[in-house]
Design an enzyme around this catalytic site. Structure first.
Site, PDB file in Angstrom:
ATOM      1  N   GLN A  82       3.014  10.014   1.072  1.00 31.04           N
ATOM      2  CA  GLN A  82       4.294   9.299   1.172  1.00 31.04           C
ATOM      3  C   GLN A  82       5.219   9.564  -0.013  1.00 31.04           C
ATOM      4  OE1 GLN A  82       2.449   5.289   2.172  1.00 31.04           O
ATOM      5  NE2 GLN A  82       4.389   5.189   3.264  1.00 31.04           N
ATOM      6  N   GLY A  89       0.829  -1.195   0.000  1.00 24.62           N
ATOM      7  CA  GLY A  89       0.000   0.000   0.000  1.00 24.62           C
ATOM      8  C   GLY A  89       0.859   1.238   0.000  1.00 24.62           C
ATOM      9  N   HIS A 107      -4.155   1.419   7.473  1.00 23.36           N
ATOM     10  CA  HIS A 107      -2.813   2.005   7.544  1.00 23.36           C
ATOM     11  C   HIS A 107      -2.690   3.166   6.549  1.00 23.36           C
ATOM     12  CE1 HIS A 107       1.755   1.478   7.845  1.00 23.36           C
ATOM     13  NE2 HIS A 107       1.604   2.272   6.800  1.00 23.36           N
ATOM     14  N   GLU A 108      -3.170   2.959   5.320  1.00 28.40           N
ATOM     15  CA  GLU A 108      -3.014   3.998   4.285  1.00 28.40           C
ATOM     16  C   GLU A 108      -3.933   5.194   4.558  1.00 28.40           C
ATOM     17  OE1 GLU A 108      -0.445   3.716   2.701  1.00 28.40           O
ATOM     18  OE2 GLU A 108      -0.143   1.576   3.043  1.00 28.40           O
ATOM     19  N   HIS A 137      -2.456   7.502   6.951  1.00 28.86           N
ATOM     20  CA  HIS A 137      -1.467   8.419   6.365  1.00 28.86           C
ATOM     21  C   HIS A 137      -2.124   9.723   5.914  1.00 28.86           C
ATOM     22  CE1 HIS A 137       2.436   6.488   6.194  1.00 28.86           C
ATOM     23  NE2 HIS A 137       1.918   5.359   5.760  1.00 28.86           N
ATOM     24  N   CYS A 163       6.251   0.169   7.358  1.00 27.90           N
ATOM     25  CA  CYS A 163       5.831   1.314   6.551  1.00 27.90           C
ATOM     26  C   CYS A 163       6.991   1.730   5.658  1.00 27.90           C
ATOM     27  CB  CYS A 163       5.434   2.467   7.471  1.00 27.90           C
ATOM     28  SG  CYS A 163       4.919   3.940   6.586  1.00 27.90           S
ATOM     29  N   LEU A 164       6.698   1.999   4.388  1.00 24.95           N
ATOM     30  CA  LEU A 164       7.759   2.399   3.460  1.00 24.95           C
ATOM     31  C   LEU A 164       8.411   3.707   3.891  1.00 24.95           C
ATOM     32  CD1 LEU A 164       6.050   1.513   0.051  1.00 24.95           C
ATOM     33  CD2 LEU A 164       7.848   0.241   1.228  1.00 24.95           C
TER      34      LEU A 164
HETATM   35 ZN    ZN Z   1       2.852   3.557   5.781  1.00 23.79          ZN
END
Ligand code: ZN
Length: 193
Positions: A55, A50, A134-135, A138, A92-93
């Site tokens: 991000q 995701g 999660h997304e 963000h 998380c990226l």
């Molecule tokens: Zn993340």
């Protein structure tokens, strides 16, 4: 919107855009569609399941998710139903290498627009529901470290020991955040040279 795809890259903690509330999309333009395709490409390149627009430095309410070889792009996503509870590992990226256990709803329904601007309603559970939550977090400036069970935080190095087990190193939240802050400072100093 203006952006340069070649410069689009994952913003890492403590990038300020990660803490901003993202703006609602009011029109789906061809340019925005290109951006969403680029988001998906970056997610796949980074081996994520995701990605949220903030991000990559674009503070718009757009997420892409792929937990089962099916790409879903959701504009202005809103959770309209959340049921049950699940606890599982998240990363998380924007906080690469850091993992920890997060408890979230087991099953959710989300409404929004697809990449063509058509209204959609999606429901699911398990990893998909976790990724969606999660997304969307963000988009409101929340990160998994805000919700994590801090006692489970660990670095995952990607390396394995002699028994082929992943090497994980426990850490604390302040220590982990200090590492990211130090890395950000080094990167900043390098770009100033
Ligand atoms: Zn993340």
């Amino acid at each position: 919107m203006e952006y340069d795809m070649s410069r689009l890259q994952i913003v890492k903690y403590p990038g300020a855009v990660l803490r901003k509330k993202a703006v609602t999309v009011d029109r789906v333009t061809p340019e925005l569609q290109n951006f969403m395709a680029d988001m998906a490409e970056i997610m796949y390149e980074s081996r994520g399941v995701g990605l949220a627009a903030p991000q990559v430095g674009i503070s718009l309410r757009i997420i892409v998710v792929d937990t089962d070889d099916r790409l879903q792009t959701i504009i202005n996503p809103k959770i309209t139903r959340a049921e049950g509870s699940q606890t599982g590992v998240e990363g998380c990226l924007s906080l690469p290498g850091l993992h920890g256990d997060v408890t979230c709803a087991a099953s959710v329904t989300v409404r929004g627009l697809n990449r063509f601007g058509k209204k959609i309603t999606l429901s699911g559970e398990g990893l998909w529901a976790r990724a969606i939550q999660h997304e969307i977090d963000h988009l409101d400036g929340h990160l998994f470290i805000d919700r994590v069970d801090a006692s489970t935080l660990r670095w995952v190095t990607g390396e394995t020991d002699e028994n082929d087990n992943q090497i994980e190193r426990p850490t604390t939240l302040p220590d982990a955040l200090a590492v990211f802050e130090r890395m950000a400072k080094i990167e900043k100093d390098e770009t100033l040279v």
